[in-house]
Design a protein around this motif. Structure first.
Motif, PDB file in Angstrom:
ATOM      1  N   ARG A 187       0.904  -0.980  -0.022  1.00 61.18           N
ATOM      2  CA  ARG A 187      -0.007  -0.057  -0.038  1.00 61.18           C
ATOM      3  C   ARG A 187       0.795   1.524   0.091  1.00 61.18           C
ATOM      4  NH1 ARG A 187      -4.120  -0.467   4.699  1.00 61.18           N
ATOM      5  NH2 ARG A 187      -5.060   1.612   3.985  1.00 61.18           N
ATOM      6  N   VAL A 188       1.773   1.200   0.747  1.00 59.57           N
ATOM      7  CA  VAL A 188       2.679   2.379   0.709  1.00 59.57           C
ATOM      8  C   VAL A 188       3.536   2.404  -0.387  1.00 59.57           C
ATOM      9  CG1 VAL A 188       5.090   3.400   1.616  1.00 59.57           C
ATOM     10  CG2 VAL A 188       3.243   2.017   3.073  1.00 59.57           C
ATOM     11  N   ASP A 189       3.979   1.468  -1.445  1.00 58.99           N
ATOM     12  CA  ASP A 189       4.468   1.516  -2.600  1.00 58.99           C
ATOM     13  C   ASP A 189       3.521   1.981  -3.706  1.00 58.99           C
ATOM     14  OD1 ASP A 189       6.800   0.504  -1.830  1.00 58.99           O
ATOM     15  OD2 ASP A 189       6.407  -1.681  -2.358  1.00 58.99           O
ATOM     16  N   ARG A 190       2.313   1.645  -3.408  1.00 62.46           N
ATOM     17  CA  ARG A 190       1.070   2.387  -4.274  1.00 62.46           C
ATOM     18  C   ARG A 190       0.922   3.760  -4.159  1.00 62.46           C
ATOM     19  NH1 ARG A 190      -1.799  -2.670  -3.165  1.00 62.46           N
ATOM     20  NH2 ARG A 190      -3.052  -1.659  -1.651  1.00 62.46           N
ATOM     21  N   ARG A 191       0.913   4.143  -2.780  1.00 64.64           N
ATOM     22  CA  ARG A 191       0.992   5.680  -2.673  1.00 64.64           C
ATOM     23  C   ARG A 191       2.004   6.510  -3.428  1.00 64.64           C
ATOM     24  NH1 ARG A 191      -1.943   8.761   1.288  1.00 64.64           N
ATOM     25  NH2 ARG A 191      -3.572   7.281   0.811  1.00 64.64           N
ATOM     26  N   VAL A 192       3.228   5.813  -3.210  1.00 69.81           N
ATOM     27  CA  VAL A 192       4.307   6.645  -3.826  1.00 69.81           C
ATOM     28  C   VAL A 192       4.185   6.800  -5.394  1.00 69.81           C
ATOM     29  CG1 VAL A 192       7.004   6.431  -3.941  1.00 69.81           C
ATOM     30  CG2 VAL A 192       6.018   5.965  -1.938  1.00 69.81           C
ATOM     31  N   ALA A 193       3.634   5.704  -5.951  1.00 67.91           N
ATOM     32  CA  ALA A 193       3.433   5.733  -7.306  1.00 67.91           C
ATOM     33  C   ALA A 193       2.410   6.534  -7.790  1.00 67.91           C
ATOM     34  CB  ALA A 193       3.118   4.236  -7.951  1.00 67.91           C
ATOM     35  N   GLU A 194       1.203   6.747  -6.684  1.00 72.98           N
ATOM     36  CA  GLU A 194       0.496   7.628  -7.268  1.00 72.98           C
ATOM     37  C   GLU A 194       0.678   9.366  -7.441  1.00 72.98           C
ATOM     38  OE1 GLU A 194      -2.438   7.129  -4.231  1.00 72.98           O
ATOM     39  OE2 GLU A 194      -3.089   5.196  -5.111  1.00 72.98           O
ATOM     40  N   VAL A 195       1.943   9.412  -6.364  1.00 69.82           N
ATOM     41  CA  VAL A 195       2.220  10.809  -6.039  1.00 69.82           C
ATOM     42  C   VAL A 195       3.323  11.331  -7.117  1.00 69.82           C
ATOM     43  CG1 VAL A 195       3.413  12.469  -4.400  1.00 69.82           C
ATOM     44  CG2 VAL A 195       1.742  10.972  -3.689  1.00 69.82           C
ATOM     45  N   TYR A 196       4.109  10.059  -7.327  1.00 72.62           N
ATOM     46  CA  TYR A 196       5.458  10.367  -8.094  1.00 72.62           C
ATOM     47  C   TYR A 196       5.462   9.148  -9.371  1.00 72.62           C
ATOM     48  CZ  TYR A 196       7.295  13.458  -4.485  1.00 72.62           C
ATOM     49  OH  TYR A 196       7.571  14.248  -3.517  1.00 72.62           O
ATOM     50  N   PRO A 197       4.566   9.092 -10.296  1.00 69.37           N
ATOM     51  CA  PRO A 197       4.425   8.114 -11.167  1.00 69.37           C
ATOM     52  C   PRO A 197       5.525   8.123 -12.053  1.00 69.37           C
ATOM     53  CG  PRO A 197       3.020  10.289 -12.036  1.00 69.37           C
ATOM     54  CD  PRO A 197       3.569  10.425 -10.462  1.00 69.37           C
ATOM     55  N   ARG A 198       6.509   9.120 -12.187  1.00 68.55           N
ATOM     56  CA  ARG A 198       7.663   8.964 -13.178  1.00 68.55           C
ATOM     57  C   ARG A 198       8.833   8.956 -12.309  1.00 68.55           C
ATOM     58  NH1 ARG A 198       4.766  12.977 -16.502  1.00 68.55           N
ATOM     59  NH2 ARG A 198       3.663  11.755 -18.290  1.00 68.55           N
ATOM     60  N   LEU A 199       8.999   8.418 -11.203  1.00 69.57           N
ATOM     61  CA  LEU A 199       9.907   8.342 -10.255  1.00 69.57           C
ATOM     62  C   LEU A 199      11.166   7.565 -10.891  1.00 69.57           C
ATOM     63  CD1 LEU A 199      10.901   9.556  -7.492  1.00 69.57           C
ATOM     64  CD2 LEU A 199      10.020   6.888  -6.468  1.00 69.57           C
ATOM     65  N   ARG A 200      12.478   7.913 -10.491  1.00 70.35           N
ATOM     66  CA  ARG A 200      13.440   7.335 -11.075  1.00 70.35           C
ATOM     67  C   ARG A 200      14.463   6.937 -10.008  1.00 70.35           C
ATOM     68  NH1 ARG A 200      16.342  11.406 -15.323  1.00 70.35           N
ATOM     69  NH2 ARG A 200      15.740  12.576 -13.511  1.00 70.35           N
ATOM     70  N   THR A 201      15.153   5.918 -10.025  1.00 68.17           N
ATOM     71  CA  THR A 201      16.061   5.337  -9.034  1.00 68.17           C
ATOM     72  C   THR A 201      17.516   5.962  -9.110  1.00 68.17           C
ATOM     73  OG1 THR A 201      14.805   3.264  -8.850  1.00 68.17           O
ATOM     74  CG2 THR A 201      17.096   3.267  -7.778  1.00 68.17           C
ATOM     75  N   ALA A 202      17.872   6.568  -8.159  1.00 67.76           N
ATOM     76  CA  ALA A 202      19.354   7.103  -8.190  1.00 67.76           C
ATOM     77  C   ALA A 202      20.345   6.017  -8.446  1.00 67.76           C
ATOM     78  CB  ALA A 202      19.710   7.834  -7.175  1.00 67.76           C
TER      79      ALA A 202
END
Length: 240
Positions: A187-202
């Protein structure tokens, strides 16, 4: 965190900090404090499985300031990940704003530990001489990386032990601890994806300093009980 648990943690840490306490006794007191915090996280997760409103999912932003702001975000990210939270790092002037996502009880634990461990890291660096010929900033960055890695490893082990030792009676209708914790992480992962749909890993950092081992040793000795909870800007590390 409940006053009862925090009171127990404070008493354990006070014993560990007593000059008359032997190293073995101090280690035992610190281990117990860490165990209490991990058990608290599992207990809150199981309670929320029965009463979802008791521990809502949310987010908060922590400002991480210079010097060594990037290195301190690594410590924060390691703590967050070990306690089933997620972090997104954003540049903010000379420092960073770290956007944390997680359930309320886990976010509280992350912020409590980060505040305490920043102070401990500052004391550790101040008490560690920079080797001859070593660039001070490079050495301290590698020291912080070792410290953060050791802390995250210890926290993951404590969380796993707390989950393994927790039992749920079949009559409660609550899923197993493993399923409850996995669902919370999802559920936490889904919330992050909702807020940052284009998130990149450093990508991984390349550190040149030789302080990794010394920092890791300090991280293995660090007190993971925490003594207070303060929000907002964290205590900066000194140095150049």
């Amino acid at each position: 965190m409940s006053d009862a648990i925090l009171s127990k943690v404070r008493k354990l840490l006070a014993k560990a900090e007593d000059p008359a306490c032997t190293p073995a006794e101090a280690e035992a007191f610190t281990a117990k404090a860490t165990e209490l915090i991990a058990r608290y996280g599992v207990d809150r997760a199981l309670l929320a499985a029965r009463e979802p409103t008791s521990d809502p999912i949310g987010d908060r932003v922590i400002d991480v300031v210079a010097p060594y702001a990037l290195d301190k975000t690594g410590l924060l990210a390691g703590i967050a990940d070990a306690l089933r939270c997620r972090s997104v790092r954003r540049r903010d002037g000379s420092g960073f704003a770290v956007h944390l996502f997680g359930f309320a009880s886990d976010l509280e634990r992350v912020e409590l530990l980060f505040t305490s461990l920043l102070v401990q890291a500052a004391h550790g660096i101040a008490g560690t001489p920079v080797p001859s010929g070593e660039h001070p900033a490079a050495f301290r960055r590698s020291w912080l990386a070792g410290f953060a890695a050791a802390v995250a490893h210890r926290l993951r082990a404590a969380e796993a032990a707390a989950a393994d030792s927790a039992g749920t009676a079949p009559s409660t209708g609550v899923p197993s601890v493993a399923l409850v914790l996995a669902d919370r992480s999802d559920r936490v992962d889904r919330r992050v994806a909702e807020v940052y749909p284009r998130l990149r890993t450093a990508g991984p950092r390349r550190l040149l300093g030789r302080g990794l081992g010394l920092g890791a040793a300090a991280g293995r000795r660090a007190d993971l009980g925490g003594t207070g909870l303060r929000t907002g800007r964290a205590t900066p590390l000194t140095g150049g």
